[in-house]
Design a protein around this motif. Structure first.
Motif, short mmCIF file in Angstrom:
data_model
loop_
_atom_site.label_atom_id
_atom_site.label_comp_id
_atom_site.label_asym_id
_atom_site.label_seq_id
_atom_site.Cartn_x
_atom_site.Cartn_y
_atom_site.Cartn_z
N MET A 1 77.57 -6.18 7.18
CA MET A 1 78.83 -7.28 7.55
C MET A 1 78.08 -7.99 8.83
SD MET A 1 82.25 -8.18 7.94
CE MET A 1 82.34 -8.32 6.39
N PRO A 2 77.77 -9.13 8.88
CA PRO A 2 77.20 -9.84 10.17
C PRO A 2 78.45 -9.57 11.20
CG PRO A 2 76.97 -11.31 8.24
CD PRO A 2 77.80 -10.29 7.76
N ILE A 3 77.75 -9.54 12.39
CA ILE A 3 78.77 -9.46 13.59
C ILE A 3 79.52 -10.53 13.69
CG2 ILE A 3 77.19 -10.18 15.43
CD1 ILE A 3 78.15 -7.71 16.72
N ASP A 4 78.90 -11.91 13.42
CA ASP A 4 80.06 -13.20 13.59
C ASP A 4 81.09 -13.12 12.73
OD1 ASP A 4 78.19 -13.35 11.45
OD2 ASP A 4 78.11 -15.51 12.06
N VAL A 5 81.22 -12.32 11.52
CA VAL A 5 82.28 -12.44 10.68
C VAL A 5 83.04 -11.17 10.72
CG1 VAL A 5 82.86 -12.56 8.09
CG2 VAL A 5 80.61 -13.45 8.85
N SER A 6 82.57 -10.17 11.68
CA SER A 6 83.26 -8.85 11.90
C SER A 6 84.74 -9.17 12.89
CB SER A 6 82.57 -7.91 12.27
OG SER A 6 83.13 -6.59 12.72
N PRO A 7 85.41 -8.57 12.82
CA PRO A 7 85.96 -7.56 11.59
C PRO A 7 86.54 -8.50 10.48
CG PRO A 7 87.86 -7.69 13.19
CD PRO A 7 86.70 -8.45 13.82
N TYR A 8 86.33 -8.32 9.49
CA TYR A 8 86.75 -8.99 8.11
C TYR A 8 87.92 -7.98 7.36
CZ TYR A 8 86.92 -10.72 3.41
OH TYR A 8 87.21 -11.37 2.06
N THR A 9 88.84 -8.52 7.10
CA THR A 9 90.06 -8.00 6.31
C THR A 9 90.13 -8.70 4.89
OG1 THR A 9 91.32 -7.61 8.38
CG2 THR A 9 92.43 -7.62 6.42
N ASP A 10 89.89 -7.94 4.06
CA ASP A 10 89.74 -8.16 2.65
C ASP A 10 91.28 -8.44 2.15
OD1 ASP A 10 89.08 -8.29 -0.23
OD2 ASP A 10 89.92 -6.42 -0.64
N PRO A 11 91.69 -9.66 1.78
CA PRO A 11 93.11 -10.11 1.50
C PRO A 11 93.63 -9.31 0.29
CG PRO A 11 91.38 -11.80 0.85
CD PRO A 11 90.68 -10.88 1.58
N VAL A 12 93.07 -8.83 -0.67
CA VAL A 12 93.50 -8.00 -1.69
C VAL A 12 93.76 -6.69 -1.39
CG1 VAL A 12 92.95 -7.24 -4.15
CG2 VAL A 12 92.18 -9.63 -3.48
N SER A 13 92.76 -5.83 -0.82
CA SER A 13 93.01 -4.55 -0.63
C SER A 13 93.48 -4.18 0.84
CB SER A 13 91.67 -3.89 -0.62
OG SER A 13 90.82 -4.24 0.33
N GLY A 14 93.47 -5.10 1.69
CA GLY A 14 93.87 -4.87 3.02
C GLY A 14 92.81 -4.22 3.85
N LEU A 15 91.85 -3.78 3.25
CA LEU A 15 90.85 -2.93 3.88
C LEU A 15 90.02 -3.89 5.07
CD1 LEU A 15 88.88 -0.87 1.18
CD2 LEU A 15 90.50 -0.18 2.85
N VAL A 16 89.66 -3.37 6.23
CA VAL A 16 89.26 -3.86 7.17
C VAL A 16 87.64 -3.35 7.35
CG1 VAL A 16 89.03 -4.44 9.88
CG2 VAL A 16 91.36 -4.06 8.62
N PHE A 17 86.75 -4.33 7.31
CA PHE A 17 85.36 -4.21 7.29
C PHE A 17 84.58 -4.65 8.71
CE2 PHE A 17 86.21 -4.30 2.91
CZ PHE A 17 85.41 -3.45 2.25
N THR A 18 83.91 -3.91 9.27
CA THR A 18 83.40 -4.34 10.43
C THR A 18 81.87 -4.12 10.29
OG1 THR A 18 83.70 -1.77 11.58
CG2 THR A 18 85.43 -3.41 11.96
N SER A 19 81.08 -4.56 11.57
CA SER A 19 79.67 -4.73 11.57
C SER A 19 79.21 -3.20 11.85
CB SER A 19 79.09 -5.79 12.62
OG SER A 19 77.95 -5.66 12.89
N ASP A 20 78.27 -3.30 11.18
CA ASP A 20 77.48 -1.79 11.47
C ASP A 20 76.44 -1.79 12.62
OD1 ASP A 20 75.13 -3.27 10.66
OD2 ASP A 20 74.89 -1.99 8.85
N SER A 21 76.59 -3.07 13.33
CA SER A 21 75.43 -3.03 14.36
C SER A 21 75.63 -1.98 15.56
CB SER A 21 75.52 -4.56 15.04
OG SER A 21 77.25 -4.59 15.67
N SER A 22 76.73 -1.47 15.77
CA SER A 22 76.86 -0.22 16.69
C SER A 22 76.52 1.21 15.74
CB SER A 22 78.27 -0.12 17.16
OG SER A 22 79.11 0.10 16.22
N LEU A 23 76.33 1.49 14.82
CA LEU A 23 76.01 2.71 14.00
C LEU A 23 74.56 2.75 13.66
CD1 LEU A 23 78.89 2.15 11.56
CD2 LEU A 23 78.87 3.40 13.51
N ILE A 24 73.80 1.64 13.84
CA ILE A 24 72.37 1.74 13.71
C ILE A 24 71.53 0.59 14.32
CG2 ILE A 24 72.45 0.29 11.59
CD1 ILE A 24 70.55 2.52 10.11
N GLN A 25 70.43 1.24 14.61
CA GLN A 25 69.43 0.20 15.42
C GLN A 25 68.39 -0.29 14.53
OE1 GLN A 25 70.72 -0.24 18.76
NE2 GLN A 25 72.45 1.16 18.07
N THR A 26 68.06 0.24 13.49
CA THR A 26 66.90 -0.25 12.78
C THR A 26 67.50 -1.18 11.68
OG1 THR A 26 67.18 1.56 11.34
CG2 THR A 26 65.53 1.69 13.16
#
Length: 172
Positions: A1-26
């Motif tokens: 998920m691009p950092i400029d769209v993060s966090p994104y809340t799915d309107p159907v499931s309510g799940l929140v998705f965040t950018s992976d930029s802090s979890l991996i450097q490659t």
């Protein structure tokens, strides 16, 4: 998920998705081809691909002894215009979880495992096994009650899932 769209809340499931930029450097970010834009959930339209290196790993923060449902989604979606479906291995910690073969699953693939980490950190690694480039669309980490599933030794991986439901709604 691009950092400029993060966090994104799915309107159907309510799940929140965040950018992976802090979890991996490659890796690099990509977006599936417009032909795949019929997918309703925004996080599945973006992906991270790994043209460099043999093994690329996410560093995940977890709590030792907690039971987790870990899900990983993969959608090639011809993001690079090459129309070459990737095949690579996925590791959870030091152990091979599964081979991801998107040529057999051209509409994407989802893997799930119930896992109890032995430390407060966990690596999820994509390992290049041939000429194609590994990629991942989403990683989901959900803590479960410790009595929901009780793996006796190791982890539990899903083989398939069936919903017995008359509704047309997608169940998460």
């Amino acid at each position: 998920m691009p950092i400029d769209v993060s966090p994104y809340t799915d309107p159907v499931s309510g799940l929140v998705f965040t950018s992976d930029s802090s979890l991996i450097q490659t890796g690099k970010s990509g977006r599936v081809d417009k032909a795949f834009d019929k997918i309703d959930i925004e996080p599945y339209l973006t992906l991270r691909y790994f043209p460099e290196g043999q093994r690329n790993c996410y560093g995940l923060n977890v709590t030792s002894g907690t039971t987790y449902l870990i899900g990983a989604n993969f959608l090639y979606g011809n993001y690079d215009g090459n129309n070459t479906y990737p095949n690579f291995d996925l590791y959870l910690g030091p152990n091979k979880w599964q081979t991801v073969d998107l040529e057999e699953n051209i509409n994407g693939s989802r893997l799930e495992v119930i896992f109890i980490p032995r430390s407060n950190s966990l690596e999820l690694c994509l390992v290049k096994t041939g000429n194609t480039v590994p990629l991942i669309s989403t990683i989901e980490i959900r803590p479960l009650r410790n009595d929901t599933y009780v793996p006796r030794l190791g982890s539990l991986t899903s083989s398939f899932r069936i919903y017995f439901n008359a509704s047309n709604n997608y169940i998460r």
